[in-house]
Motif scaffolding. Structure first.
Motif, PDB file in Angstrom:
ATOM      1  N   ASP A 106       1.154  -1.250  -0.122  1.00 48.53           N
ATOM      2  CA  ASP A 106      -0.198   0.023  -0.047  1.00 48.53           C
ATOM      3  C   ASP A 106       1.121   1.422   0.017  1.00 48.53           C
ATOM      4  N   SER A 107       0.406   2.318  -0.066  1.00 45.47           N
ATOM      5  CA  SER A 107       1.127   3.358   0.115  1.00 45.47           C
ATOM      6  C   SER A 107       1.436   4.254   0.963  1.00 45.47           C
ATOM      7  N   SER A 108       1.584   3.300   2.616  1.00 46.50           N
ATOM      8  CA  SER A 108       2.298   3.371   3.233  1.00 46.50           C
ATOM      9  C   SER A 108       3.350   2.346   4.197  1.00 46.50           C
ATOM     10  N   HIS A 109       3.484   1.498   3.146  1.00 47.97           N
ATOM     11  CA  HIS A 109       4.329   0.424   3.648  1.00 47.97           C
ATOM     12  C   HIS A 109       5.047  -0.284   2.635  1.00 47.97           C
ATOM     13  N   LEU A 110       6.235  -0.904   2.848  1.00 51.11           N
ATOM     14  CA  LEU A 110       7.243  -1.564   2.406  1.00 51.11           C
ATOM     15  C   LEU A 110       7.955  -3.312   2.355  1.00 51.11           C
ATOM     16  N   ARG A 111       7.444  -4.138   1.850  1.00 50.06           N
ATOM     17  CA  ARG A 111       7.343  -5.253   2.207  1.00 50.06           C
ATOM     18  C   ARG A 111       8.479  -5.626   1.947  1.00 50.06           C
ATOM     19  N   ILE A 112       9.201  -6.298   2.489  1.00 49.73           N
ATOM     20  CA  ILE A 112      10.771  -7.681   1.858  1.00 49.73           C
ATOM     21  C   ILE A 112       9.940  -9.192   2.674  1.00 49.73           C
ATOM     22  N   CYS A 113      10.829  -9.961   0.696  1.00 41.93           N
ATOM     23  CA  CYS A 113      10.201 -11.368   0.991  1.00 41.93           C
ATOM     24  C   CYS A 113      11.207 -11.350   0.867  1.00 41.93           C
ATOM     25  N   VAL A 114      11.544 -12.752   2.242  1.00 36.64           N
ATOM     26  CA  VAL A 114      13.049 -13.760   1.288  1.00 36.64           C
ATOM     27  C   VAL A 114      13.178 -15.259   1.431  1.00 36.64           C
ATOM     28  N   SER A 115      13.152 -15.884   0.381  1.00 40.45           N
ATOM     29  CA  SER A 115      12.554 -17.080   0.262  1.00 40.45           C
ATOM     30  C   SER A 115      13.645 -18.048  -0.624  1.00 40.45           C
ATOM     31  N   ASP A 116      13.685 -19.810   0.297  1.00 38.25           N
ATOM     32  CA  ASP A 116      14.113 -20.337  -1.100  1.00 38.25           C
ATOM     33  C   ASP A 116      13.408 -21.158  -1.366  1.00 38.25           C
ATOM     34  N   PHE A 117      12.314 -21.218  -0.856  1.00 37.03           N
ATOM     35  CA  PHE A 117      10.578 -21.449  -1.610  1.00 37.03           C
ATOM     36  C   PHE A 117      10.877 -23.217  -1.180  1.00 37.03           C
ATOM     37  N   ARG A 118      11.863 -23.884   0.315  1.00 37.59           N
ATOM     38  CA  ARG A 118      11.772 -24.898   0.273  1.00 37.59           C
ATOM     39  C   ARG A 118      11.726 -24.506   1.976  1.00 37.59           C
ATOM     40  N   HIS A 119      12.618 -24.387   2.532  1.00 38.03           N
ATOM     41  CA  HIS A 119      12.410 -24.480   3.995  1.00 38.03           C
ATOM     42  C   HIS A 119      12.122 -23.011   5.065  1.00 38.03           C
ATOM     43  N   THR A 120      13.008 -21.871   4.184  1.00 41.11           N
ATOM     44  CA  THR A 120      13.126 -20.860   5.074  1.00 41.11           C
ATOM     45  C   THR A 120      12.734 -19.839   4.300  1.00 41.11           C
ATOM     46  N   THR A 121      11.601 -18.944   4.872  1.00 41.85           N
ATOM     47  CA  THR A 121      11.076 -17.656   4.555  1.00 41.85           C
ATOM     48  C   THR A 121      11.071 -16.757   5.836  1.00 41.85           C
ATOM     49  N   TRP A 122      11.680 -15.216   4.632  1.00 46.67           N
ATOM     50  CA  TRP A 122      11.812 -14.312   5.927  1.00 46.67           C
ATOM     51  C   TRP A 122      11.071 -12.974   5.293  1.00 46.67           C
ATOM     52  N   GLU A 123      11.353 -11.754   5.917  1.00 50.68           N
ATOM     53  CA  GLU A 123       9.885 -11.224   5.706  1.00 50.68           C
ATOM     54  C   GLU A 123       9.752  -9.747   7.294  1.00 50.68           C
ATOM     55  N   SER A 124      10.217  -8.677   6.439  1.00 48.82           N
ATOM     56  CA  SER A 124      10.366  -7.359   6.864  1.00 48.82           C
ATOM     57  C   SER A 124       9.357  -6.993   6.195  1.00 48.82           C
ATOM     58  N   VAL A 125       8.991  -5.774   7.231  1.00 49.25           N
ATOM     59  CA  VAL A 125       7.559  -4.265   6.253  1.00 49.25           C
ATOM     60  C   VAL A 125       7.607  -2.966   7.490  1.00 49.25           C
ATOM     61  N   ARG A 126       7.792  -2.240   6.710  1.00 53.59           N
ATOM     62  CA  ARG A 126       9.133  -0.884   7.238  1.00 53.59           C
ATOM     63  C   ARG A 126       7.697  -0.087   6.195  1.00 53.59           C
ATOM     64  N   SER A 127       7.304   1.266   7.397  1.00 55.44           N
ATOM     65  CA  SER A 127       6.629   1.753   7.383  1.00 55.44           C
ATOM     66  C   SER A 127       6.923   3.144   6.669  1.00 55.44           C
ATOM     67  N   VAL A 128       5.817   3.745   6.777  1.00 54.59           N
ATOM     68  CA  VAL A 128       7.394   5.163   5.495  1.00 54.59           C
ATOM     69  C   VAL A 128       7.949   5.697   6.737  1.00 54.59           C
ATOM     70  N   TRP A 129       7.440   6.023   7.393  1.00 55.05           N
ATOM     71  CA  TRP A 129       8.128   6.711   9.693  1.00 55.05           C
ATOM     72  C   TRP A 129       9.322   6.411   9.661  1.00 55.05           C
ATOM     73  N   GLN A 130       9.153   4.668  10.149  1.00 48.79           N
ATOM     74  CA  GLN A 130       9.937   3.982   9.911  1.00 48.79           C
ATOM     75  C   GLN A 130      11.281   3.994   8.339  1.00 48.79           C
ATOM     76  N   LEU A 131      11.147   4.281   7.505  1.00 43.87           N
ATOM     77  CA  LEU A 131      11.919   4.846   6.265  1.00 43.87           C
ATOM     78  C   LEU A 131      11.900   6.127   6.497  1.00 43.87           C
ATOM     79  N   GLU A 132      11.681   6.796   6.738  1.00 40.03           N
ATOM     80  CA  GLU A 132      12.097   8.261   6.913  1.00 40.03           C
ATOM     81  C   GLU A 132      13.690   7.830   8.357  1.00 40.03           C
TER      82      GLU A 132
END
Length: 225
Positions: free
Chosen positions: A40-66
């Protein structure tokens, strides 16, 4: 609210994996894919995965990015910071830093670190490991978005192929036209030479033997060459 996130184009890539810890990731996957997008217009999402065993995520708001902009030390406007962030994530120097648990093949922590170029400020995202349904949903979403990106590239490729085909046809038609024009020019040139040869008949006195027919034929052929 910074409007630039509303037009944030999804980014896919394969980070370089670096392990730390006693086991250094033995038995773990060494190939991951990351996906950075704006849900959405106020968040940035990062997803990292090997498609098998491990998946990671990070969500940052625009204020956290500032806050990140201030801590990283990127000057300029908000738009300048987002452009730098995008350039860093799209660079060749994106790393997935994984810390292994002691005496285990599991991971303790993970970070996605990106740098636009050597010597420039680093962008770092601490990642949270997903499990269960959350991990499955994240992998499913990542797979769907990858397929959409592939279809988009496939469409652009086919569009480019069609454009090249049409351009080839246009070039072929123009080449044919040029060949016709060239033939007409050569024909006109020969006609002009022929006309000059015919006009020269008025100046040749064949009856008094000054220019015998044989000599005139040679002259006529030279005019046509």
């Amino acid at each position: 609210m910074p409007a630039v996130l509303e037009e944030f184009e999804p980014i896919f890539g394969e980070p370089k994996v670096e392990w730390t810890g006693s086991c250094s990731g033995l038995g773990q996957s060494s190939a991951f894919v990351f996906y950075v997008h704006s849900p959405d217009s106020s968040h940035l999402r990062i997803c990292v995965s090997d498609f098998r065993h491990t998946t990671w995520e990070s969500v940052r708001s625009v204020w956290q990015l500032e806050d990140m902009r201030d801590s990283v030390g990127i000057g300029g406007s908000w738009s300048d910071f987002i452009h730098y962030l995008v350039a860093s994530i799209k660079s060749e120097d994106v790393k997935l830093l994984l810390e292994a648990l002691p005496d285990s093949n599991d991971t303790k922590s993970a970070k996605l670190v990106a740098q636009k170029s050597k010597g420039m400020p680093r962008i770092s995202f601490s990642l949270t490991k997903l499990t269960g349904a959350a991990a499955s949903d994240a992998v499913a979403n990542l797979s769907q978005e990858l397929f959409k990106a592939f279809k988009g590239l496939q469409y652009l490729f086919m569009e480019e192929q069609e454009r090249r085909l049409q351009l080839t046809k246009v070039i072929s038609v123009e080449k044919e036209k040029n060949e016709i024009v060239q033939s007409q020019l050569e024909l006109n040139s020969k006609r002009q030479k022929l006309q000059k040869a015919i006009n020269s008949l008025d100046k040749v006195d064949l009856t008094n033997g000054q220019n015998p027919p044989g000599k005139f034929c040679i002259y006529f052929c030279e005019m046509l060459l």
